[in-house]
Design an enzyme around this catalytic site. Structure first.
Site, PDB file in Angstrom:
ATOM      1  N   LYS A 172       0.825  -1.222   0.000  1.00 31.63           N
ATOM      2  CA  LYS A 172       0.000   0.000   0.000  1.00 31.63           C
ATOM      3  C   LYS A 172       0.856   1.268   0.000  1.00 31.63           C
ATOM      4  O   LYS A 172       0.605   2.192  -0.781  1.00 31.63           O
ATOM      5  CB  LYS A 172      -0.927  -0.030   1.221  1.00 31.63           C
ATOM      6  CG  LYS A 172      -1.719   1.251   1.445  1.00 31.63           C
ATOM      7  CD  LYS A 172      -2.902   1.010   2.345  1.00 31.63           C
ATOM      8  CE  LYS A 172      -2.570   1.074   3.817  1.00 31.63           C
ATOM      9  NZ  LYS A 172      -2.449   2.436   4.354  1.00 31.63           N
ATOM     10  N   SER A 173       1.861   1.339   0.874  1.00 31.22           N
ATOM     11  CA  SER A 173       2.674   2.562   0.959  1.00 31.22           C
ATOM     12  C   SER A 173       3.375   2.850  -0.364  1.00 31.22           C
ATOM     13  O   SER A 173       3.423   3.993  -0.825  1.00 31.22           O
ATOM     14  CB  SER A 173       3.748   2.417   2.047  1.00 31.22           C
ATOM     15  OG  SER A 173       3.160   2.479   3.309  1.00 31.22           O
ATOM     16  N   ARG A 233      -8.162  12.961  12.159  1.00 33.49           N
ATOM     17  CA  ARG A 233      -6.729  12.682  12.337  1.00 33.49           C
ATOM     18  C   ARG A 233      -5.908  13.959  12.162  1.00 33.49           C
ATOM     19  O   ARG A 233      -6.279  14.857  11.418  1.00 33.49           O
ATOM     20  CB  ARG A 233      -6.297  11.580  11.366  1.00 33.49           C
ATOM     21  CG  ARG A 233      -7.037  10.284  11.729  1.00 33.49           C
ATOM     22  CD  ARG A 233      -6.591   9.131  10.921  1.00 33.49           C
ATOM     23  NE  ARG A 233      -5.182   8.842  11.109  1.00 33.49           N
ATOM     24  CZ  ARG A 233      -4.504   7.979  10.362  1.00 33.49           C
ATOM     25  NH1 ARG A 233      -5.112   7.354   9.377  1.00 33.49           N
ATOM     26  NH2 ARG A 233      -3.233   7.750  10.596  1.00 33.49           N
ATOM     27  N   SER A 271       7.300  10.457  11.746  1.00 38.59           N
ATOM     28  CA  SER A 271       6.282   9.987  10.808  1.00 38.59           C
ATOM     29  C   SER A 271       6.823   9.968   9.380  1.00 38.59           C
ATOM     30  O   SER A 271       7.316  10.980   8.877  1.00 38.59           O
ATOM     31  CB  SER A 271       5.061  10.912  10.889  1.00 38.59           C
ATOM     32  OG  SER A 271       4.305  10.820   9.711  1.00 38.59           O
ATOM     33  N   ASP A 305       2.639  -0.156  12.117  1.00 39.89           N
ATOM     34  CA  ASP A 305       1.401  -0.776  11.635  1.00 39.89           C
ATOM     35  C   ASP A 305       1.227  -2.207  12.136  1.00 39.89           C
ATOM     36  O   ASP A 305       0.127  -2.754  12.090  1.00 39.89           O
ATOM     37  CB  ASP A 305       1.357  -0.767  10.102  1.00 39.89           C
ATOM     38  CG  ASP A 305       1.125   0.638   9.571  1.00 39.89           C
ATOM     39  OD1 ASP A 305       0.727   1.521  10.359  1.00 39.89           O
ATOM     40  OD2 ASP A 305       1.362   0.862   8.366  1.00 39.89           O
ATOM     41  N   LYS A 317      -4.184   6.862  14.932  1.00 39.52           N
ATOM     42  CA  LYS A 317      -4.305   6.107  13.677  1.00 39.52           C
ATOM     43  C   LYS A 317      -5.782   6.050  13.280  1.00 39.52           C
ATOM     44  O   LYS A 317      -6.574   6.847  13.764  1.00 39.52           O
ATOM     45  CB  LYS A 317      -3.714   4.710  13.854  1.00 39.52           C
ATOM     46  CG  LYS A 317      -2.199   4.726  14.035  1.00 39.52           C
ATOM     47  CD  LYS A 317      -1.530   5.136  12.749  1.00 39.52           C
ATOM     48  CE  LYS A 317      -0.026   5.209  12.884  1.00 39.52           C
ATOM     49  NZ  LYS A 317       0.589   5.829  11.712  1.00 39.52           N
ATOM     50  N   ARG A 377      -5.697   3.119  18.573  1.00 37.31           N
ATOM     51  CA  ARG A 377      -5.380   1.672  18.546  1.00 37.31           C
ATOM     52  C   ARG A 377      -4.961   1.130  19.909  1.00 37.31           C
ATOM     53  O   ARG A 377      -4.976  -0.083  20.099  1.00 37.31           O
ATOM     54  CB  ARG A 377      -4.307   1.376  17.493  1.00 37.31           C
ATOM     55  CG  ARG A 377      -4.879   1.401  16.097  1.00 37.31           C
ATOM     56  CD  ARG A 377      -3.899   0.966  15.031  1.00 37.31           C
ATOM     57  NE  ARG A 377      -4.552   1.015  13.725  1.00 37.31           N
ATOM     58  CZ  ARG A 377      -3.936   1.135  12.564  1.00 37.31           C
ATOM     59  NH1 ARG A 377      -2.614   1.240  12.533  1.00 37.31           N
ATOM     60  NH2 ARG A 377      -4.615   1.166  11.443  1.00 37.31           N
TER      61      ARG A 377
HETATM   62  C1  S3P Z   1       2.672   5.262   6.150  1.00 40.55           C
HETATM   63  C2  S3P Z   1       3.303   5.654   7.275  1.00 40.55           C
HETATM   64  C3  S3P Z   1       2.822   5.314   8.632  1.00 40.55           C
HETATM   65  C4  S3P Z   1       1.847   4.158   8.597  1.00 40.55           C
HETATM   66  C5  S3P Z   1       0.824   4.299   7.520  1.00 40.55           C
HETATM   67  C6  S3P Z   1       1.479   4.408   6.148  1.00 40.55           C
HETATM   68  C7  S3P Z   1       3.234   5.685   4.839  1.00 40.55           C
HETATM   69  O1  S3P Z   1       2.175   6.443   9.206  1.00 40.55           O
HETATM   70  O2  S3P Z   1       1.204   4.033   9.847  1.00 40.55           O
HETATM   71  O3  S3P Z   1      -0.033   3.163   7.517  1.00 40.55           O
HETATM   72  O4  S3P Z   1       2.851   5.119   3.797  1.00 40.55           O
HETATM   73  O5  S3P Z   1       4.072   6.586   4.838  1.00 40.55           O
HETATM   74  P1  S3P Z   1       3.020   7.605   9.962  1.00 40.55           P
HETATM   75  O6  S3P Z   1       3.909   8.184   8.965  1.00 40.55           O
HETATM   76  O7  S3P Z   1       1.978   8.575  10.445  1.00 40.55           O
HETATM   77  O8  S3P Z   1       3.740   6.912  11.071  1.00 40.55           O
END
Ligand code: S3P
Length: 434
Positions: A22-23, A123, A169, A316, A343, A347
């Site tokens: 996904k990322s 959020r 983050s 995650d 989140k 969580r």
């Molecule tokens: C993500 C970063 C994380 C993760 C999210 C996806 C990303 O969040 O929890 O599911 O794709 O960069 P944070 O950057 O807020 O930690």
């Protein structure tokens, strides 16, 4: 939709493949907004967050085509003329889309209004809005301070900034990396702990052969006609649920094929290995992202701890690690995971409240939790996923391993990141899902 999950009817065996990470997918889809030409994506998942990202770039004027098994994003003509009217971008449940779009918009002169579903609208956006405002982007909140919906007015250029990414983050870091393309110098961003580095890798891949000065990078992306192909390795965060199932279901032995093995995403695997999990990685390639196969055989797990400096690198997977802790002998603890509170759900509170329903002896901490191991499960228990995909999948893993069936409420939210989760569970678990 609610799902009734019974214990696995057989050990997990055979090979499993996962849809693209996904990322990585969201970043590649968003890249089409600033990259002139054609991006072809193999193994793009049809998850809700990726669909929201595709819709966003399409609304901006990027053409979407299907070619065989691939998705093609074409940015060949100038993006849509926007004039004075704001363009609305609906981000659904995806904070990655909202926060990265905010940064990217610094390169795209125009007016945009970002909105999202109820969960996303609660959020925190200030973590990206504050630095982007400092860099010169005009952003105003339309309802609640610090949250979506918001309005961006971009002139297509930014000023250099120095910023501390206090939440460690990856989304803040990536947003600022994208925004920094429209500044004379790269922004200087520091953070206390490490996190996923997909945007850094993507930039290294895009600019490696060109030897460009920072100020030339944006025009290299927007003016040259590019033709790029990416095969997106399987989603390691979705595979994580099947890794734990195979570890804890006696007799299991599975091979997860062609999954993302970027070191900044596999910290949870190292943690499970330390706890006694028999997991071996076989790296097959590393062009822009490392990928390969993961073999998992059933093992028993010892209690373990996650320290504050480790939390961001497995953020995650922490709910799933809580499930592992509940099956381990001894006291386990997670600290420094404040981010879990903001989140898709809180969580920490949501997870601990549902573990208690299963008779797990555990306690909430402001920045994590303590789990003492063991269950005293009664029958007819209903767990609430709170519409949070990672909680729905964690609870499904627990239900698959416990002796009595469990009902999971609003479990269809797994579509956010892993739309074929229940099909896979049914297939490998011997039809244990109704
Ligand atoms: C993500 C970063 C994380 C993760 C999210 C996806 C990303 O969040 O929890 O599911 O794709 O960069 P944070 O950057 O807020 O930690």
């Amino acid at each position: 939709m609610d799902f009734l999950i019974s214990p696995l009817r057989k050990p997990l065996t055979g090979e499993i493949v996962f849809l693209g990470d996904k990322s990585v997918s969201v970043r590649l889809v968003l890249l089409s907004l600033i990259l002139k030409g054609k991006i072809t994506l193999g193994n793009l998942p049809f998850s809700e967050d990726v669909k929201s990202s595709l819709k966003a770039v399409n609304d901006m004027g990027v053409k979407l085509l299907k070619e065989n098994d691939c998705f093609v994003l074409e940015n060949t003509e100038p993006l849509r003329e926007r004039g004075e009217l704001p363009l609305t971008i609906y981000c659904g449940n995806s904070a990655t889309l909202a926060r990265l779009f905010l940064g990217l918009s610094a390169n795209l002169p125009g007016i945009y209004e970002l909105s999202g579903d109820d969960s996303l609208s609660n959020r925190p956006m200030m973590r990206v809005v504050e630095p982007l405002r400092k860099a010169g982007l005009n952003i105003s909140f339309l309802k609640k301070e610090g949250c979506l919906p918001l309005r961006i007015e971009s002139k297509g250029q930014t000023e250099f900034i120095e910023w501390e990414n206090k939440a460690s983050s990856a989304q803040v870091d990536s947003s600022l990396l994208f925004a920094s393309l429209s500044s004379e110098k790269p922004f200087k961003v520091s953070s206390p702990h490490t996190f996923r580095d997909h945007t850094e890798r993507l930039f290294a891949f895009l600019f490696a052969r060109e030897n460009l000065r920072h100020s030339e990078k944006l025009s290299f992306l927007t003016k040259t006609n590019h033709e790029l192909y990416f095969y997106i390795p399987g989603d390691i965060s979705s595979a994580a649920y099947f890794i734990l199932l195979a570890l804890l279901k006696p007799g299991s032995d599975i091979l997860i094929k062609d999954v993302l093995l970027n070191d900044s995403r596999t910290a949870f695997i190292r943690k499970l290995q330390e706890a006694g999990g028999a997991i071996t990685l076989h790296i097959k390639g590393e062009s822009f992202e490392k990928y390969g196969d993961v073999r998992v055989t059933a093992s028993s797990l010892k209690a373990f701890t996650v320290e504050p400096e480790e939390a961001a690198s497995m953020i995650d997977e922490l709910p799933l690690l809580a499930a592992a802790m509940a099956f381990a002998n001894g006291t386990s603890e997670v600290s420094g995971a404040w981010e879990l509170r903001v989140k898709e759900s809180d969580r920490i509170a949501c997870l601990i409240s549902q573990l208690k329903k299963l008779g797990v002896s555990c306690e909430e901490k402001p920045d994590g939790f303590k789990i003492f191991g063991g269950f005293s499960q009664a029958s007819n228990i209903v767990l609430d996923s709170f519409g949070d995909h990672r909680l729905a999948m964690t609870f499904s893993v627990l239900a698959s391993l416990l002796p009595n069936p469990l009902m999971i409420m609003n479990a269809d939210c797994v579509n956010i990141s892993c739309p074929d989760f229940f099909e896979k569970l049914k297939f490998y678990g011997g039809k244990n899902v109704e």
